[in-house]
Design a protein around this motif. Sequence first.
Motif, PDB file in Angstrom:
ATOM      1  N   LEU A  58       0.834  -1.122   0.009  1.00 30.63           N
ATOM      2  CA  LEU A  58      -0.049  -0.062  -0.303  1.00 30.63           C
ATOM      3  C   LEU A  58       0.970   1.231   0.089  1.00 30.63           C
ATOM      4  N   LEU A  59       0.817   2.005  -0.969  1.00 27.63           N
ATOM      5  CA  LEU A  59       1.434   3.298  -1.025  1.00 27.63           C
ATOM      6  C   LEU A  59       0.741   4.831  -1.017  1.00 27.63           C
ATOM      7  N   ALA A  60       1.174   5.343  -0.059  1.00 27.95           N
ATOM      8  CA  ALA A  60       0.101   6.740  -0.154  1.00 27.95           C
ATOM      9  C   ALA A  60       1.710   7.600  -0.544  1.00 27.95           C
ATOM     10  N   THR A  61       1.351   8.796  -1.300  1.00 22.94           N
ATOM     11  CA  THR A  61       2.273   9.822  -1.777  1.00 22.94           C
ATOM     12  C   THR A  61       2.039  11.047  -1.504  1.00 22.94           C
ATOM     13  N   ASP A  62       2.545  11.911  -1.569  1.00 21.71           N
ATOM     14  CA  ASP A  62       2.304  13.426  -1.567  1.00 21.71           C
ATOM     15  C   ASP A  62       1.730  13.968  -2.999  1.00 21.71           C
ATOM     16  N   SER A  63       1.931  14.965  -3.257  1.00 23.10           N
ATOM     17  CA  SER A  63       1.267  15.290  -4.708  1.00 23.10           C
ATOM     18  C   SER A  63       2.363  15.694  -5.678  1.00 23.10           C
ATOM     19  N   THR A  64       3.467  15.108  -5.491  1.00 29.47           N
ATOM     20  CA  THR A  64       4.658  15.277  -6.335  1.00 29.47           C
ATOM     21  C   THR A  64       4.792  13.947  -7.086  1.00 29.47           C
ATOM     22  N   LEU A  65       4.721  14.252  -8.595  1.00 31.82           N
ATOM     23  CA  LEU A  65       4.868  13.176  -9.534  1.00 31.82           C
ATOM     24  C   LEU A  65       6.113  12.698  -9.392  1.00 31.82           C
ATOM     25  N   GLY A  66       6.198  11.271  -9.489  1.00 29.42           N
ATOM     26  CA  GLY A  66       7.531  10.425  -9.582  1.00 29.42           C
ATOM     27  C   GLY A  66       7.485   8.981  -9.840  1.00 29.42           C
ATOM     28  N   ASP A 123       6.002  -4.115 -19.316  1.00 28.34           N
ATOM     29  CA  ASP A 123       6.832  -5.205 -19.932  1.00 28.34           C
ATOM     30  C   ASP A 123       8.415  -4.798 -19.749  1.00 28.34           C
ATOM     31  N   LYS A 124       8.706  -5.645 -18.785  1.00 25.23           N
ATOM     32  CA  LYS A 124      10.198  -5.561 -18.433  1.00 25.23           C
ATOM     33  C   LYS A 124      11.142  -6.024 -19.476  1.00 25.23           C
ATOM     34  N   ASP A 125      10.757  -6.770 -20.359  1.00 21.85           N
ATOM     35  CA  ASP A 125      11.684  -7.325 -21.342  1.00 21.85           C
ATOM     36  C   ASP A 125      11.467  -6.575 -22.727  1.00 21.85           C
ATOM     37  N   ALA A 126      10.689  -5.558 -22.726  1.00 24.94           N
ATOM     38  CA  ALA A 126      10.503  -4.562 -23.891  1.00 24.94           C
ATOM     39  C   ALA A 126      11.925  -3.885 -24.098  1.00 24.94           C
ATOM     40  N   LYS A 127      12.222  -3.874 -25.380  1.00 20.96           N
ATOM     41  CA  LYS A 127      13.681  -2.797 -25.686  1.00 20.96           C
ATOM     42  C   LYS A 127      13.275  -2.061 -26.808  1.00 20.96           C
ATOM     43  N   PRO A 128      13.266  -0.566 -26.468  1.00 25.46           N
ATOM     44  CA  PRO A 128      13.500   0.167 -25.101  1.00 25.46           C
ATOM     45  C   PRO A 128      12.167  -0.057 -24.152  1.00 25.46           C
ATOM     46  N   GLN A 129      12.766  -0.261 -22.775  1.00 23.92           N
ATOM     47  CA  GLN A 129      11.424  -0.213 -21.850  1.00 23.92           C
ATOM     48  C   GLN A 129      10.553   0.932 -21.770  1.00 23.92           C
ATOM     49  N   VAL A 130       9.187   0.806 -21.878  1.00 27.01           N
ATOM     50  CA  VAL A 130       8.199   2.039 -21.824  1.00 27.01           C
ATOM     51  C   VAL A 130       7.978   2.112 -20.465  1.00 27.01           C
ATOM     52  N   TRP A 131       8.252   3.345 -19.773  1.00 23.24           N
ATOM     53  CA  TRP A 131       7.682   3.807 -18.687  1.00 23.24           C
ATOM     54  C   TRP A 131       6.581   4.675 -18.470  1.00 23.24           C
ATOM     55  N   GLU A 132       5.734   4.577 -17.562  1.00 28.48           N
ATOM     56  CA  GLU A 132       4.523   5.392 -17.378  1.00 28.48           C
ATOM     57  C   GLU A 132       4.429   5.779 -15.862  1.00 28.48           C
ATOM     58  N   TYR A 133       4.265   7.033 -15.935  1.00 31.98           N
ATOM     59  CA  TYR A 133       3.874   7.796 -14.634  1.00 31.98           C
ATOM     60  C   TYR A 133       2.599   7.535 -14.124  1.00 31.98           C
ATOM     61  N   VAL A 134       2.558   6.990 -12.747  1.00 31.09           N
ATOM     62  CA  VAL A 134       1.303   6.861 -12.041  1.00 31.09           C
ATOM     63  C   VAL A 134       1.113   8.063 -11.333  1.00 31.09           C
ATOM     64  N   PRO A 135       0.148   8.988 -11.557  1.00 27.40           N
ATOM     65  CA  PRO A 135      -0.290  10.158 -10.783  1.00 27.40           C
ATOM     66  C   PRO A 135      -0.687   9.914  -9.459  1.00 27.40           C
ATOM     67  N   PRO A 136      -0.460  10.802  -8.497  1.00 23.81           N
ATOM     68  CA  PRO A 136      -0.981  10.758  -7.509  1.00 23.81           C
ATOM     69  C   PRO A 136      -2.377  11.016  -6.952  1.00 23.81           C
ATOM     70  N   LEU A 137      -3.180  10.353  -6.511  1.00 20.59           N
ATOM     71  CA  LEU A 137      -4.657  10.842  -5.957  1.00 20.59           C
ATOM     72  C   LEU A 137      -4.815  10.857  -4.674  1.00 20.59           C
ATOM     73  N   LYS A 138      -5.171  12.086  -4.310  1.00 21.09           N
ATOM     74  CA  LYS A 138      -5.231  12.561  -3.094  1.00 21.09           C
ATOM     75  C   LYS A 138      -6.323  11.840  -2.268  1.00 21.09           C
ATOM     76  N   GLY A 139      -5.882  11.248  -1.130  1.00 21.48           N
ATOM     77  CA  GLY A 139      -6.551  10.415  -0.211  1.00 21.48           C
ATOM     78  C   GLY A 139      -6.526   9.006  -0.566  1.00 21.48           C
ATOM     79  N   ALA A 140      -6.056   8.771  -1.689  1.00 23.24           N
ATOM     80  CA  ALA A 140      -6.055   7.158  -2.138  1.00 23.24           C
ATOM     81  C   ALA A 140      -4.660   6.537  -1.941  1.00 23.24           C
ATOM     82  N   PHE A 141      -4.764   5.087  -1.947  1.00 23.49           N
ATOM     83  CA  PHE A 141      -3.697   4.432  -1.836  1.00 23.49           C
ATOM     84  C   PHE A 141      -3.469   3.854  -3.341  1.00 23.49           C
TER      85      PHE A 141
END
Length: 311
Positions: free
Chosen positions: A220-228, A234-252
């Motif tokens: 369970l992860l709670a974060t502040d409002s800073t994107l990171g 797909d860890k085997d993709a070349k190149p790997q594609v990374w997607e940001y997970v936006p924070p959601l206030k009050g949510a895990f």
Amino acid sequence: MVNSIEVNEQELQISAKISTLNCIDLSSPDIQSSVSRLKQACLDSGFFHLINHGINEEFMDEIFAQSKRLFDLPMEEKMKLLKNEKHRGYTPVLDQHLDPVNQIHGDYKEGYFIGIEVPDDDPDTNKPFYGPNVWPPSDILPAWRETMERYHREALDVARAVARLIALALDLDGDFFDQPEMLGKPLATLRLLHYEGRTSEPAKGIFGAGAHSDFGFITLLATDSTLGLQICKDKDAKPQVWEYVPPLKGAFIVNLGDMLERWSNGIFRSTLHRVLCRGQDRYSIVYFVEPSHDCIVECLPTCQSTENPPK
């Protein structure tokens, strides 16, 4: 669903993707709908948002405030609380090295581990990760211990509720993971994290937290409002594609660990993730959940068949 956006940070100057996670409402009376959405998320990325989980926002704000008070202490005070052999206490910046292949140093974050409090005379204190916690003096951080112990209890209740939905999504009895040797007496660890303001440079091997998957049951992860936080489906993709997970206030943000992937015979996914710092401080509260020492982890009966034998 993934939308391409421009990240509004000159330091990074990259085109990033934002991952839209399924959102599970823990208070919803429509259990079947919640189970369906959770199952879809577990098959896709192993990450989802959890709302209405029962821990109120005011208390979450207090946890973040108390976490910041700890990390604001002088370094000499924090070093008196250094992590012990039971994995409890303070860890300084660069202490952890999650992706040694791609990192030139360790993670640019400091942390603090808090487990379930176990008295010295408990017969289980001889087991790994069981034992008393390392607590800052109450005259330096008053009410700090009480706040963290309350959060530990409430987060475990949330984790058990999520585990019941996971059980149903795997066609098990809802209380399957409530068994004493599973989450009856779990290994549950609260970790406070502070990412310092250094900007990450992936091409130079500099990360807030290197790429890794969690090894346990669920997180369970709670974060502040800073994107990171970023995930790579797909860890085997070349190149790997990374997607940001936006924070959601009050949510895990909930993610599955390697243990659950193996438990489910690879049906549910434990996904690679990392943290990129963006030139500003970032705080997060992580709650790792694993079953007890006595739990035997083997392929679940509903996750195997003649066509799909245990891996």
